[in-house]
Write a protein that holds these residues in place. Structure first.
Motif, PDB file in Angstrom:
ATOM      1  N   ALA A  40      32.091  31.500  52.865  1.00  0.00           N
ATOM      2  CA  ALA A  40      32.638  31.922  54.149  1.00  0.00           C
ATOM      3  C   ALA A  40      33.838  31.051  54.496  1.00  0.00           C
ATOM      4  N   GLY A  41      34.900  31.693  54.951  1.00  0.00           N
ATOM      5  CA  GLY A  41      36.096  30.972  55.352  1.00  0.00           C
ATOM      6  C   GLY A  41      37.168  30.887  54.283  1.00  0.00           C
ATOM      7  N   GLU A  42      36.828  31.159  53.026  1.00  0.00           N
ATOM      8  CA  GLU A  42      37.836  31.131  51.968  1.00  0.00           C
ATOM      9  C   GLU A  42      38.799  32.298  52.155  1.00  0.00           C
ATOM     10  N   VAL A  43      40.060  32.055  51.854  1.00  0.00           N
ATOM     11  CA  VAL A  43      41.074  33.103  51.921  1.00  0.00           C
ATOM     12  C   VAL A  43      41.400  33.526  50.497  1.00  0.00           C
ATOM     13  N   ILE A  44      41.334  34.831  50.258  1.00  0.00           N
ATOM     14  CA  ILE A  44      41.606  35.367  48.932  1.00  0.00           C
ATOM     15  C   ILE A  44      42.753  36.373  49.010  1.00  0.00           C
ATOM     16  N   GLN A  45      43.439  36.530  47.883  1.00  0.00           N
ATOM     17  CA  GLN A  45      44.461  37.553  47.773  1.00  0.00           C
ATOM     18  C   GLN A  45      43.927  38.632  46.837  1.00  0.00           C
ATOM     19  N   LEU A  46      44.052  39.878  47.270  1.00  0.00           N
ATOM     20  CA  LEU A  46      43.598  40.995  46.454  1.00  0.00           C
ATOM     21  C   LEU A  46      44.800  41.823  46.028  1.00  0.00           C
ATOM     22  N   THR A  47      44.938  42.027  44.710  1.00  0.00           N
ATOM     23  CA  THR A  47      46.021  42.806  44.144  1.00  0.00           C
ATOM     24  C   THR A  47      45.410  43.903  43.272  1.00  0.00           C
ATOM     25  N   THR A  48      46.247  44.609  42.534  1.00  0.00           N
ATOM     26  CA  THR A  48      45.722  45.648  41.650  1.00  0.00           C
ATOM     27  C   THR A  48      44.826  45.076  40.554  1.00  0.00           C
ATOM     28  N   ALA A  49      44.890  43.772  40.328  1.00  0.00           N
ATOM     29  CA  ALA A  49      43.976  43.144  39.367  1.00  0.00           C
ATOM     30  C   ALA A  49      42.536  43.197  39.875  1.00  0.00           C
ATOM     31  N   ALA A  50      42.364  43.244  41.214  1.00  0.00           N
ATOM     32  CA  ALA A  50      41.032  43.317  41.802  1.00  0.00           C
ATOM     33  C   ALA A  50      40.564  44.765  41.941  1.00  0.00           C
ATOM     34  N   SER A  51      41.483  45.674  42.259  1.00  0.00           N
ATOM     35  CA  SER A  51      41.162  47.096  42.382  1.00  0.00           C
ATOM     36  C   SER A  51      42.462  47.871  42.533  1.00  0.00           C
ATOM     37  N   VAL A  52      42.468  49.095  42.048  1.00  0.00           N
ATOM     38  CA  VAL A  52      43.698  49.894  42.095  1.00  0.00           C
ATOM     39  C   VAL A  52      44.120  50.248  43.514  1.00  0.00           C
ATOM     40  N   GLN A  53      43.224  50.110  44.482  1.00  0.00           N
ATOM     41  CA  GLN A  53      43.577  50.434  45.864  1.00  0.00           C
ATOM     42  C   GLN A  53      44.551  49.435  46.487  1.00  0.00           C
ATOM     43  N   PHE A  54      44.739  48.280  45.861  1.00  0.00           N
ATOM     44  CA  PHE A  54      45.591  47.246  46.449  1.00  0.00           C
ATOM     45  C   PHE A  54      46.976  47.236  45.806  1.00  0.00           C
ATOM     46  N   LEU A  55      47.685  48.367  45.910  1.00  0.00           N
ATOM     47  CA  LEU A  55      49.060  48.421  45.416  1.00  0.00           C
ATOM     48  C   LEU A  55      49.922  47.422  46.171  1.00  0.00           C
ATOM     49  N   ARG A  56      49.674  47.313  47.467  1.00  0.00           N
ATOM     50  CA  ARG A  56      50.283  46.266  48.279  1.00  0.00           C
ATOM     51  C   ARG A  56      49.230  45.186  48.451  1.00  0.00           C
ATOM     52  N   PRO A  57      49.488  43.989  47.951  1.00  0.00           N
ATOM     53  CA  PRO A  57      48.481  42.927  48.046  1.00  0.00           C
ATOM     54  C   PRO A  57      48.106  42.622  49.496  1.00  0.00           C
ATOM     55  N   ILE A  58      46.847  42.261  49.694  1.00  0.00           N
ATOM     56  CA  ILE A  58      46.386  41.863  51.022  1.00  0.00           C
ATOM     57  C   ILE A  58      45.692  40.513  50.931  1.00  0.00           C
ATOM     58  N   PHE A  59      45.649  39.829  52.070  1.00  0.00           N
ATOM     59  CA  PHE A  59      44.903  38.589  52.203  1.00  0.00           C
ATOM     60  C   PHE A  59      43.649  38.885  53.009  1.00  0.00           C
ATOM     61  N   VAL A  60      42.529  38.272  52.600  1.00  0.00           N
ATOM     62  CA  VAL A  60      41.250  38.490  53.258  1.00  0.00           C
ATOM     63  C   VAL A  60      40.575  37.150  53.469  1.00  0.00           C
ATOM     64  N   ARG A  61      40.069  36.925  54.697  1.00  0.00           N
ATOM     65  CA  ARG A  61      39.236  35.745  54.961  1.00  0.00           C
ATOM     66  C   ARG A  61      37.793  36.193  54.769  1.00  0.00           C
ATOM     67  N   VAL A  62      37.105  35.569  53.835  1.00  0.00           N
ATOM     68  CA  VAL A  62      35.754  35.981  53.435  1.00  0.00           C
ATOM     69  C   VAL A  62      34.742  35.625  54.519  1.00  0.00           C
ATOM     70  N   ILE A  63      33.888  36.597  54.829  1.00  0.00           N
ATOM     71  CA  ILE A  63      32.714  36.330  55.664  1.00  0.00           C
ATOM     72  C   ILE A  63      31.546  36.013  54.734  1.00  0.00           C
ATOM     73  N   ARG A  64      31.346  36.902  53.741  1.00  0.00           N
ATOM     74  CA  ARG A  64      30.281  36.677  52.758  1.00  0.00           C
ATOM     75  C   ARG A  64      30.396  37.685  51.636  1.00  0.00           C
ATOM     76  N   GLU A  65      29.770  37.359  50.515  1.00  0.00           N
ATOM     77  CA  GLU A  65      29.557  38.333  49.456  1.00  0.00           C
ATOM     78  C   GLU A  65      28.295  39.100  49.819  1.00  0.00           C
ATOM     79  N   LEU A  66      28.211  40.335  49.365  1.00  0.00           N
ATOM     80  CA  LEU A  66      27.041  41.158  49.659  1.00  0.00           C
ATOM     81  C   LEU A  66      26.215  41.347  48.382  1.00  0.00           C
TER      82      LEU A  66
END
Length: 125
Positions: A40-66
């Motif tokens: 919790a609290g880690e900031v991650i960057q998601l790009t197309t390497a994580a999933s094809v939906q992220f053509l434009r990279p986004i930053f996410v602050r993690v709450i938790r893994e499910l």
């Protein structure tokens, strides 16, 4: 021909296998070390390497893994807040991503203004 000690996938980029100890060539065993879950609290960057939906990279602050959601090997569900350029949370999201494509990041930086130099009065005459 390469033989494998366990698992249907050959050792490779997305495989969770490692070479056998004692230098046994051409054989692998399943990797028994689970990947560290995101905290919790880690900031991650998601790009197309994580999933094809992220053509434009986004930053996410993690709450938790499910972990209670069962997925394919190498994929995870993440609950978190999508961040804008200023680092503020703008949307609550649950994301299905490839673990290998998740990049830990520091918060995105706000653009800074150039420093203003003090003006000196101009003498006339």
């Amino acid at each position: 021909m390469v033989a494998f000690a366990a698992g249907p996938l050959p050792a490779g980029e997305h495989s969770r296998e490692r070479p056998l100890p004692n230098g046994a060539e051409g054989e692998t065993v399943p990797d028994d070390k689970p990947e560290k879950p995101l905290k919790a609290g880690e900031v991650i960057q998601l790009t197309t390497a994580a999933s094809v939906q992220f053509l434009r990279p986004i930053f996410v602050r993690v709450i938790r893994e499910l972990p209670e959601r069962h997925t394919y090997d190498g994929w995870v569900w993440i609950e978190g807040y999508q961040l804008n350029a200023a680092g503020d949370a703008v949307a609550h999201r649950e994301l299905y991503v490839m673990r290998a494509g998740v990049r830990l990041q520091s918060l995105p930086l706000k653009p800074t203004r150039p420093a203003r130099r003090p003006r000196r009065p101009v003498r006339v005459g």
